[in-house]
Design an enzyme around this catalytic site. Structure first.
Site, PDB file in Angstrom:
ATOM      1  N   GLU A 120      10.422 -13.009 -10.548  1.00  0.00           N
ATOM      2  CA  GLU A 120       9.807 -12.465  -9.340  1.00  0.00           C
ATOM      3  C   GLU A 120      10.687 -11.367  -8.778  1.00  0.00           C
ATOM      4  OE1 GLU A 120      10.404 -16.540  -7.727  1.00  0.00           O
ATOM      5  OE2 GLU A 120      10.616 -15.479  -5.826  1.00  0.00           O
ATOM      6  N   LYS A 122      13.142  -9.298  -6.273  1.00  0.00           N
ATOM      7  CA  LYS A 122      14.241  -9.584  -5.359  1.00  0.00           C
ATOM      8  C   LYS A 122      14.054  -8.663  -4.156  1.00  0.00           C
ATOM      9  CE  LYS A 122      19.316  -9.948  -5.270  1.00  0.00           C
ATOM     10  NZ  LYS A 122      19.335  -9.895  -3.857  1.00  0.00           N
ATOM     11  N   ASP A 124      14.392  -6.758  -0.743  1.00  0.00           N
ATOM     12  CA  ASP A 124      15.588  -6.197  -0.108  1.00  0.00           C
ATOM     13  C   ASP A 124      15.429  -6.267   1.402  1.00  0.00           C
ATOM     14  OD1 ASP A 124      17.993  -5.015   0.220  1.00  0.00           O
ATOM     15  OD2 ASP A 124      17.343  -3.007  -0.352  1.00  0.00           O
ATOM     16  N   TYR A 231      10.004 -16.822  -0.823  1.00  0.00           N
ATOM     17  CA  TYR A 231      10.431 -16.919  -2.219  1.00  0.00           C
ATOM     18  C   TYR A 231      10.895 -18.315  -2.633  1.00  0.00           C
ATOM     19  CZ  TYR A 231      15.131 -16.041  -0.264  1.00  0.00           C
ATOM     20  OH  TYR A 231      16.279 -16.091   0.465  1.00  0.00           O
ATOM     21  N   LYS A 325      20.203  -7.118 -10.731  1.00  0.00           N
ATOM     22  CA  LYS A 325      20.106  -6.052  -9.723  1.00  0.00           C
ATOM     23  C   LYS A 325      19.899  -4.707 -10.404  1.00  0.00           C
ATOM     24  CE  LYS A 325      22.878  -6.498  -6.118  1.00  0.00           C
ATOM     25  NZ  LYS A 325      22.915  -6.502  -4.663  1.00  0.00           N
ATOM     26  N   CYS A 419      26.760  28.711  15.402  1.00  0.00           N
ATOM     27  CA  CYS A 419      25.458  28.055  15.391  1.00  0.00           C
ATOM     28  C   CYS A 419      24.461  28.911  14.599  1.00  0.00           C
ATOM     29  CB  CYS A 419      24.970  27.873  16.826  1.00  0.00           C
ATOM     30  SG  CYS A 419      23.293  27.254  16.916  1.00  0.00           S
ATOM     31  N   CYS A 422      21.729  30.254  17.431  1.00  0.00           N
ATOM     32  CA  CYS A 422      22.028  31.172  18.537  1.00  0.00           C
ATOM     33  C   CYS A 422      23.340  31.924  18.357  1.00  0.00           C
ATOM     34  CB  CYS A 422      22.026  30.405  19.862  1.00  0.00           C
ATOM     35  SG  CYS A 422      23.389  29.254  20.018  1.00  0.00           S
ATOM     36  N   CYS A 437      26.899  22.695  18.854  1.00  0.00           N
ATOM     37  CA  CYS A 437      26.680  24.010  19.447  1.00  0.00           C
ATOM     38  C   CYS A 437      26.731  23.773  20.957  1.00  0.00           C
ATOM     39  CB  CYS A 437      25.313  24.570  19.057  1.00  0.00           C
ATOM     40  SG  CYS A 437      24.844  25.955  20.106  1.00  0.00           S
ATOM     41  N   CYS A 443      20.070  27.529  23.513  1.00  0.00           N
ATOM     42  CA  CYS A 443      19.875  27.443  22.065  1.00  0.00           C
ATOM     43  C   CYS A 443      18.525  26.753  21.831  1.00  0.00           C
ATOM     44  CB  CYS A 443      21.033  26.645  21.479  1.00  0.00           C
ATOM     45  SG  CYS A 443      20.931  26.376  19.716  1.00  0.00           S
TER      46      CYS A 443
HETATM   47  S1  IVH Z   1      15.978 -17.367  -4.480  1.00  0.00           S
HETATM   48  C1  IVH Z   1      18.509 -21.115  -4.272  1.00  0.00           C
HETATM   49  N1  IVH Z   1      14.313 -15.397  -4.696  1.00  0.00           N
HETATM   50  O1  IVH Z   1      18.711 -12.555  -2.656  1.00  0.00           O
HETATM   51  C2  IVH Z   1      17.694 -19.904  -4.462  1.00  0.00           C
HETATM   52  N2  IVH Z   1      16.285 -15.035  -3.457  1.00  0.00           N
HETATM   53  O2  IVH Z   1      21.770 -13.966  -3.544  1.00  0.00           O
HETATM   54  C3  IVH Z   1      17.740 -19.016  -3.302  1.00  0.00           C
HETATM   55  N3  IVH Z   1      16.405 -12.816  -2.408  1.00  0.00           N
HETATM   56  O3  IVH Z   1      20.320 -14.481  -0.341  1.00  0.00           O
HETATM   57  C4  IVH Z   1      17.371 -17.631  -3.474  1.00  0.00           C
HETATM   58  N4  IVH Z   1      14.481 -12.082  -3.153  1.00  0.00           N
HETATM   59  O4  IVH Z   1      18.081 -13.713   0.328  1.00  0.00           O
HETATM   60  C5  IVH Z   1      15.486 -15.803  -4.204  1.00  0.00           C
HETATM   61  N5  IVH Z   1      12.699 -13.760  -4.922  1.00  0.00           N
HETATM   62  C6  IVH Z   1      13.863 -14.159  -4.428  1.00  0.00           C
HETATM   63  C7  IVH Z   1      14.654 -13.330  -3.618  1.00  0.00           C
HETATM   64  C8  IVH Z   1      15.878 -13.806  -3.154  1.00  0.00           C
HETATM   65  C9  IVH Z   1      15.550 -11.799  -2.417  1.00  0.00           C
HETATM   66  C10 IVH Z   1      17.710 -12.784  -1.726  1.00  0.00           C
HETATM   67  C11 IVH Z   1      18.080 -14.019  -1.015  1.00  0.00           C
HETATM   68  C12 IVH Z   1      19.469 -14.387  -1.442  1.00  0.00           C
HETATM   69  C13 IVH Z   1      19.867 -13.223  -2.306  1.00  0.00           C
HETATM   70  C14 IVH Z   1      20.463 -13.681  -3.619  1.00  0.00           C
END
Ligand code: IVH
Length: 688
Positions: A120, A122, A124, A231, A325, A419, A422, A437, A443
């Protein structure tokens, strides 16, 4: 229930139940199924009706009411909460080899037991845990350090994709974990708005999400269009649901959560082999910029929850999951030239104009070079190619020089000395990174910026004068400074900009004049903010207005007087002093005063109990914010001061007062009083 409020009649009770049902239903259809069943207008009318009813009959206001979505609860500090189950983080890597190792290690440990993975996104953003008991949201806590986080329940309730009450079947007690993200479009809209009123934009959606969750006023948080991506479903070890098929795998848990009313992203894939996993990673590395929100990688989890215990946990993270990542995307592109932008406050920002280059889903043509130190640190030369990166942020960043491509004989980029608009010689205040400036009143971007700031919503709120109209008025020679705005007449306005989109007809002119009239009631603190004095934001303006009471006292203040105001530092004090000691500014103030603007804080004195007393406030209070308790002191005739001296009558001590203050008070023999002592003092005058 309050003794004095009347009990709610049955009709109100029924209407609240009906409104709750309707609003929950409309919300759900809108956010989960992308279907609008009613217009925004109708929705708002129903919501307003519910808010009003709950206000009238507080006993009917449940913590799960959709009325909570509009916020209004104010948290001075966030309560620290220990997580019932620690919020672990994940092992993470940038290397595909390590993902391969994770996969083969897991297979070996599971020794022939059939299993699969889920891949799935991750997300942000900011990790939070939501506790649900008997189908109701009872608490929302940030991850914090994994063991202890901040209670942000009031703010979480304003997030539309967080269900307050669950639908269908649910475990009696569980935690929904996920990430609060700031979708790109909402983030950009909010940042544009911030810039329009002269506020610092957020660097990226993650910072903005985190800042929003920590807003003290949940009504402000409600305005940020945050989104919750679930998640993980955490069931207590003894939960009877653990044995049911709909909770037996991670993917089934998320699907089940979707039925309860959580927004679960559809981008989740069950994978059997490392090839499937790699395909998923490659796909999202390419497609990530087409999502409406930011992701910084992919998470791979063993799907069968019964195997999690068997695989166990290291000190920090579970062995049944890993995060891959994405590397920030980086390209090298030639620098065409460096230009300089002049902002509303006169700050000059160097910008790299680049050979257009495709990066992370958009064409990059320009990127900020921040300031002179940044250019010097990177050692940028004319003709260089620059390395541009796009990570979790949507804003491209210059991260270095591509030295291999430096042409022979290249010379370093020298920072502008004048500037670009001006021609005034730039100044760099000591200790600051930026150049300015100094030609504030002559300006063009600064003049227009000042005018825009003056009419902006949080200042004088004259919305019939947008930036285009201001430009029109400037070009016509009618408005050169903020005081000129109040000299506009119907005659001078009508017919302006004929043939353009911002042209002013009779009705438009009347609207402008009416708005100007209305703005004369805007309170003094906002007038002060509207003047656009450098470093004086909304809070600073409020503090100055409260402290000095009127413009004359403020204009007569010395730098020392100004610096004595709480939260007003030396630099701001000097800026305010300089501003008012410029005859052109004094003239503007006089013209604004003559036009009828508020130049005096409203006299809201309610009693004289504290006449002649100087009270120093310290710490955190139960019934007042710091500003409120200071305002209260003034309203009762006293003087609130920031530092203890021989003249201090009392030290009013709240929770967590610094030990230094206490020591100093004891040394000088200043009596220390508590919040309840204070309340008695102001209530002891026969005030009922
Ligand atoms: S699972 C025990 N799934 O990424 C499992 N984490 O260090 C817990 N994060 O602090 C995390 N998307 O905040 C999981 N699909 C996802 C995620 C996710 C973002 C974050 C989460 C965690 C960090 C991983």
């Amino acid at each position: 229930m309050d003794l004095f409020s009347t009990p709610a009649p049955e009709s109100a009770r029924q209407r609240v139940a009906e409104l709750t049902r309707l609003l929950d239903h409309y919300n759900h259809e809108y956010y989960m199924n992308d279907r609008s069943l009613v217009s925004d207008y109708e929705f708002d009318a129903l919501l307003r009706e519910l808010v009003d009813l709950e206000h009238q009959y507080p006993e009917l206001s449940l913590p799960t009411s959709p009325a909570r979505r509009v916020g209004g609860e104010v948290n001075k500090t966030f309560r620290q909460v220990t997580h019932r189950f620690p919020m672990l983080s994940l092992g993470n890597t940038y290397s595909i080899e390590e993902i391969e190792e994770f996969e083969s290690r897991t297979r070996k440990l599971l020794d022939g037991i059939p299993f699969s993975y889920t891949c799935e996104l991750k997300y942000d953003g900011v990790a939070i845990g939501l506790t649900y008991r008997r189908g109701q949201l009872v608490q929302a806590v940030t991850r914090g350090n994994g063991a202890v986080g901040d209670d942000i329940t009031a703010n979480a309730r304003t997030i539309a994709t967080i269900p307050l009450r669950l639908q269908g079947e649910w475990p009696d007690d569980f935690e929904a974990r996920g990430e609060v993200v700031y979708p790109f479009d909402a983030f950009e809209a909010m940042n544009r708005q911030r810039e329009a009123v002269g506020e610092q934009p957020f660097a990226n959606p993650r910072n903005a999400a985190s800042g929003s969750l920590k807003l003290q006023d949940s009504a402000e948080c409600a305005k940020r269009k945050l989104m919750f991506c679930m998640y993980f479903m955490m069931l207590p070890p003894d939960a009877p649901e653990g044995a049911l098929p709909q909770y037996a795998t991670h993917s089934a848990r998320l699907a089940t959560a979707g039925q309860m009313g959580f927004k679960v992203q559809p981008y989740i894939k069950e994978c059997a082999t490392i090839h499937d996993i790699k395909d998923f990673i490659d796909h999202w590395d390419r497609e990530r910029w087409n999502l409406p929100f930011g992701i910084d990688g992919v998470v791979i989890k063993v799907n069968q929850t019964s195997l999690w215990d068997r695989l166990g946990t290291t000190a920090k993270s579970p062995r049944w999951a890993i995060a891959y990542k994405f590397k920030a995307e980086r390209v090298s592109t030639p620098l065409i030239d460096v230009s300089y932008q002049v902002g509303r406050t006169g700050i000059v920002t160097p910008v790299a104009n680049l050979q257009p280059v495709w990066l992370g889903g958009t064409t990059v043509r320009r990127a900020t070079l921040n300031n002179a130190d940044f250019i010097a640190k990177l050692g940028i030369h004319h003709g260089d190619s620059l390395l541009v990166e796009k990570g979790g942020e949507i804003i491209p960043k210059i991260v270095g020089v591509d030295l291999d491509k430096r042409p022979a004989g290249a010379t370093p980029v020298q920072y502008a000395t004048v500037c670009p608009v001006c021609g005034t010689t730039l100044v760099r205040p000591e200790g600051e990174a930026g150049h300015y400036c100094p030609n504030q009143d002559g300006c063009l971007p600064q003049i227009l910026g000042h005018l825009e700031h003056f009419v902006s919503r949080r200042a004088m709120d004259i919305d019939s004068l947008g930036s285009e109209r201001l430009r029109l008025l400037y070009d016509a020679g009618l408005v050169r400074n903020v005081a000129d705005i109040y000299s506009l007449t119907r005659q001078s306005l009508v017919g302006l900009g004929e043939g353009t989109a911002s042209s002013i007809q009779e009705k438009g002119a009347d609207n402008i004049l009416k708005a100007l009239d209305v703005s004369k009631a805007v309170p003094f603190e906002r007038v002060l903010f509207a003047l656009g004095i450098r470093y004086v934001g909304e809070v600073g303006a409020r503090k100055l207005a409260l402290h000095f009471g009127n413009i004359d006292a403020l204009m007569a203040a010395t730098v020392t007087d100004l610096a004595a105001v709480e939260d007003v530092g030396e630099v701001t004090a000097v800026a305010v002093f300089d501003y008012f000691n410029n005859p052109a500014h004094r003239l503007i103030v006089e013209r604004l005063r003559a036009a009828g603007l508020q130049m005096q804080a409203v006299d809201n004195r309610v009693g004289n109990q504290l006449q002649g007393l100087t009270i120093v406030v310290s710490g955190v209070f139960q019934h007042f914010s710091r500003d409120e308790i200071k305002a209260s002191i003034q309203q009762h005739g006293g003087k609130a001061s920031g530092s203890i001296s021989g003249k201090t009558s009392y030290l009013l001590a709240g929770d967590n007062m610094g030990p230094e203050k206490r020591k100093k008070a004891e040394k000088l023999g200043v009596p220390i009083i508590s919040e309840s002592d204070y309340e008695r003092m102001i209530g002891a005058d026969g005030q009922k």
